[in-house]
Design an enzyme around this catalytic site. Structure first.
Site, PDB file in Angstrom:
ATOM      1  N   LYS A 119       0.867  -1.185   0.000  1.00  8.11           N
ATOM      2  CA  LYS A 119       0.000   0.000   0.000  1.00  8.11           C
ATOM      3  C   LYS A 119       0.899   1.228   0.000  1.00  8.11           C
ATOM      4  CE  LYS A 119      -4.507   0.924   0.412  1.00  8.11           C
ATOM      5  NZ  LYS A 119      -5.639   0.063  -0.010  1.00  8.11           N
TER       6      LYS A 119
HETATM    7  P1  NAD Z   1     -12.725   7.679  -2.943  1.00 12.13           P
HETATM    8  O1  NAD Z   1     -11.680   8.683  -2.785  1.00 12.13           O
HETATM    9  O2  NAD Z   1     -13.321   7.437  -4.271  1.00 12.13           O
HETATM   10  O3  NAD Z   1     -13.930   7.990  -1.915  1.00 12.13           O
HETATM   11  C1  NAD Z   1     -13.678   8.225  -0.556  1.00 12.13           C
HETATM   12  C2  NAD Z   1     -14.940   8.762   0.082  1.00 12.13           C
HETATM   13  O4  NAD Z   1     -14.710   8.937   1.489  1.00 12.13           O
HETATM   14  C3  NAD Z   1     -15.356  10.122  -0.470  1.00 12.13           C
HETATM   15  O5  NAD Z   1     -16.763  10.172  -0.596  1.00 12.13           O
HETATM   16  C4  NAD Z   1     -14.876  11.079   0.622  1.00 12.13           C
HETATM   17  O6  NAD Z   1     -15.606  12.278   0.670  1.00 12.13           O
HETATM   18  C5  NAD Z   1     -15.150  10.235   1.859  1.00 12.13           C
HETATM   19  N1  NAD Z   1     -14.416  10.723   3.029  1.00 12.13           N
HETATM   20  C6  NAD Z   1     -13.119  11.100   3.108  1.00 12.13           C
HETATM   21  N2  NAD Z   1     -12.841  11.552   4.349  1.00 12.13           N
HETATM   22  C7  NAD Z   1     -13.987  11.434   5.058  1.00 12.13           C
HETATM   23  C8  NAD Z   1     -14.350  11.750   6.392  1.00 12.13           C
HETATM   24  N3  NAD Z   1     -13.458  12.259   7.249  1.00 12.13           N
HETATM   25  N4  NAD Z   1     -15.627  11.514   6.792  1.00 12.13           N
HETATM   26  C9  NAD Z   1     -16.541  11.006   5.936  1.00 12.13           C
HETATM   27  N5  NAD Z   1     -16.249  10.694   4.649  1.00 12.13           N
HETATM   28  C10 NAD Z   1     -15.000  10.910   4.226  1.00 12.13           C
HETATM   29  O7  NAD Z   1     -12.118   6.313  -2.327  1.00 12.13           O
HETATM   30  P2  NAD Z   1     -12.616   4.831  -2.548  1.00 12.13           P
HETATM   31  O8  NAD Z   1     -11.741   4.211  -3.547  1.00 12.13           O
HETATM   32  O9  NAD Z   1     -14.083   4.805  -2.709  1.00 12.13           O
HETATM   33  O10 NAD Z   1     -12.209   4.174  -1.138  1.00 12.13           O
HETATM   34  C11 NAD Z   1     -13.054   4.207   0.001  1.00 12.13           C
HETATM   35  C12 NAD Z   1     -12.621   3.134   0.993  1.00 12.13           C
HETATM   36  O11 NAD Z   1     -12.696   1.853   0.360  1.00 12.13           O
HETATM   37  C13 NAD Z   1     -11.193   3.239   1.519  1.00 12.13           C
HETATM   38  O12 NAD Z   1     -11.140   2.776   2.840  1.00 12.13           O
HETATM   39  C14 NAD Z   1     -10.422   2.288   0.626  1.00 12.13           C
HETATM   40  O13 NAD Z   1      -9.229   1.821   1.219  1.00 12.13           O
HETATM   41  C15 NAD Z   1     -11.445   1.190   0.476  1.00 12.13           C
HETATM   42  N6  NAD Z   1     -11.240   0.326  -0.684  1.00 12.13           N
HETATM   43  C16 NAD Z   1     -11.215   0.843  -1.951  1.00 12.13           C
HETATM   44  C17 NAD Z   1     -11.057  -0.006  -3.031  1.00 12.13           C
HETATM   45  C18 NAD Z   1     -11.100   0.492  -4.454  1.00 12.13           C
HETATM   46  O14 NAD Z   1     -11.127  -0.345  -5.362  1.00 12.13           O
HETATM   47  N7  NAD Z   1     -11.144   1.776  -4.711  1.00 12.13           N
HETATM   48  C19 NAD Z   1     -10.911  -1.381  -2.831  1.00 12.13           C
HETATM   49  C20 NAD Z   1     -10.962  -1.879  -1.523  1.00 12.13           C
HETATM   50  C21 NAD Z   1     -11.132  -1.014  -0.470  1.00 12.13           C
END
Ligand code: NAD
Length: 443
Positions: free
Chosen positions: A129
């Site tokens: 990561k």
């Molecule tokens: P992204 O950047 O597309 O979305 C993140 C979201 O979280 C946004 O809506 C943002 O406004 C919100 N956010 C950020 N800080 C915040 C806070 N303090 N309070 C409330 N909301 C907040 O990211 P993503 O890719 O959707 O990832 C989201 C989660 O899913 C992360 O934990 C990431 O590690 C996990 N994840 C993502 C993937 C992937 O394929 N993108 C895969 C597995 C896990």
């Protein structure tokens, strides 16, 4: 999907009220939490102590301070991380996070979780990561591109299609991956350019990405929710959900579940929280976020506080933002049957205990959000073979993989009388242990 006409009559989101801030960054040792789960799982299935020892720390931890010229001519120093946890089963694999709260310990925790996810999903990848500690919303697109390219250049040989393969995470997306791949391919020399597309996954489809990757994490969560509903005899049609984080993961989850009759009645992101008892139009909200970068200003919901959001009664809660969002306070507020973890580490151990005691089911991150890395693997295979699979092929493969993992985790949980998170870790550990026992350690 709701097409509620009243959506346009209610006021827009406001930033969270003072005192309703998230738990992120509050003296939370995320890496220690992951290590504790590792210990519990190792005990549950009697993992050899030497395997537990090796997995207790990442193999490599890189910190890179690099300069970038900003639009106003000033030079700003950025701090980037790449943690390579384990590559026994295959190349290090995991996302790149751009967020002001990124720390080395959090990246270590997230890297370790990638090792468990790949092993759980039987994917020939290890875990890694990375990220950069800054707010991507606070810079221009041109600056974002320079930050990404300079970081990729600084990483140099520490990434590669057979060594360490980044992907999108919070604050990064397909565009970020296109810049990373382009920078890397320009560093390897003209004759190798075509063979290094697989240095990152989650690329735009035209640049060598796969169909179905953008929605993969949300789609994988849906397959898990469907299995849970089948197991519990729960009718998803007409049920309700609340979603924290409406980025890649949260928005695709809401859109896909809306087709199964699940209505999203409250959402939140870094700008605030919104409720709409009639159900949001998930498609329109997704379009709004794509255009404006957040749910702020969306005309289809009433602004509520973070506390009110967590107290909203629904069948399902999907945390899809950051780690450490559900502590004791939130666990006591939540009034749901199921939590499906899209984010990594959203439930802290104190919150988890309360929820499990209250009989709330939790589909843990390592299982529930592993659709992302699974389809990343499909992308990498297509890049290697110069193939393009249809979206149906990708979805079918993902469905089989998620269902199998769900069944294995749930069977082990029942057999050993352990919760699903510890069961998911235990399955992953057993698979890694089997290989360490065969290969032993060098020299
Ligand atoms: P992204 O950047 O597309 O979305 C993140 C979201 O979280 C946004 O809506 C943002 O406004 C919100 N956010 C950020 N800080 C915040 C806070 N303090 N309070 C409330 N909301 C907040 O990211 P993503 O890719 O959707 O990832 C989201 C989660 O899913 C992360 O934990 C990431 O590690 C996990 N994840 C993502 C993937 C992937 O394929 N993108 C895969 C597995 C896990």
């Amino acid at each position: 999907m709701s097409t509620n006409p009243s959506e346009s009559k209610v006021p827009a989101a406001i930033p969270p009220a003072p005192g309703s801030r998230s738990n992120v960054g509050r003296d939370y040792d995320f890496f220690k939490v992951v290590q504790d789960y590792l210990d519990r799982a190792a005990k549950a299935v009697n993992i050899e102590p030497f395997v537990r020892t090796i997995l207790s720390q990442p193999k490599n931890e890189l910190i890179i301070n690099f300069p970038v010229k900003m639009d106003n001519g000033e030079v700003r120093l950025f701090k980037g991380y790449r943690v390579q946890h384990n590559n026994l089963l295959g190349p290090f694999k995991g996302g790149m996070r751009y967020h002001p709260s990124v720390t080395l310990d959090d990246v270590k925790a997230l890297a370790a979780m990638m090792t468990w996810k790949s092993a759980l999903m039987r994917i020939p990848f290890g875990g890694g990561k990375g990220g950069i500690k800054f707010d991507p919303h606070g810079v221009s697109k041109a600056e974002l591109q320079r930050v990404t390219r300079r970081f990729t250049h600084a990483l140099g040989d520490n990434i590669g299609p057979e060594y360490d393969i980044p992907a999108p995470d919070v604050g990064t997306n397909a565009q970020t991956m296109a810049w990373m791949m382009d920078t890397y391919s320009n560093m390897v020399g003209a004759s190798s350019k075509q063979s290094v597309k697989g240095v990152v996954t989650g690329k735009p489809v035209a640049s060598g990405g796969t169909l179905g990757r953008a929605k993969a994490t949300g789609q994988g969560m849906v397959f898990c929710v469907v299995e849970w509903a089948r197991e519990k005899n729960f009718d998803l049609e007409g049920s309700t959900m609340t979603v924290q984080g409406f980025g890649n993961v949260g928005s695709h989850l809401a859109v896909i579940l809306s087709r199964l009759g699940v209505s999203t009645i409250a959402v939140g992101d870094h700008t605030g929280y919104l409720v709409n008892p009639e159900g949001f139009n998930a498609h329109k909200l997704q379009d709004h976020v794509e255009k404006h970068g957040s749910i702020a200003g969306y005309p289809g919901g009433k602004a509520i506080t973070r506390e009110e959001f967590f107290a909203t009664k629904a069948d399902i809660f999907a945390p899809c933002a950051l780690e450490n969002q559900i502590g004791e306070t939130e666990a006591n507020l939540l009034n749901v049957k199921l939590i499906v973890e899209g984010a990594n580490g959203p439930t802290n151990p104190a919150g988890e205990k309360i929820l499990l005691d209250r009989g709330v089911d939790i589909l843990p991150d390592v299982l529930a959000n592993s659709g992302g890395v699974t389809v990343s693997y499909y992308e990498w295979v297509q890049n290697k073979r110069s193939e393009s699979w249809t979206e149906e092929e990708v979805d079918e493969k993902l469905e089989r993989a998620m269902k199998r993992a769900y069944k294995e985790v749930s069977d082990l949980g029942r057999l050993k009388k352990i919760d699903l998170r510890v069961a998911a870790y235990a399955l992953a550990l057993s698979r890694i242990e089997a290989v360490y026992k065969e290969r032993e350690i060098f020299p």
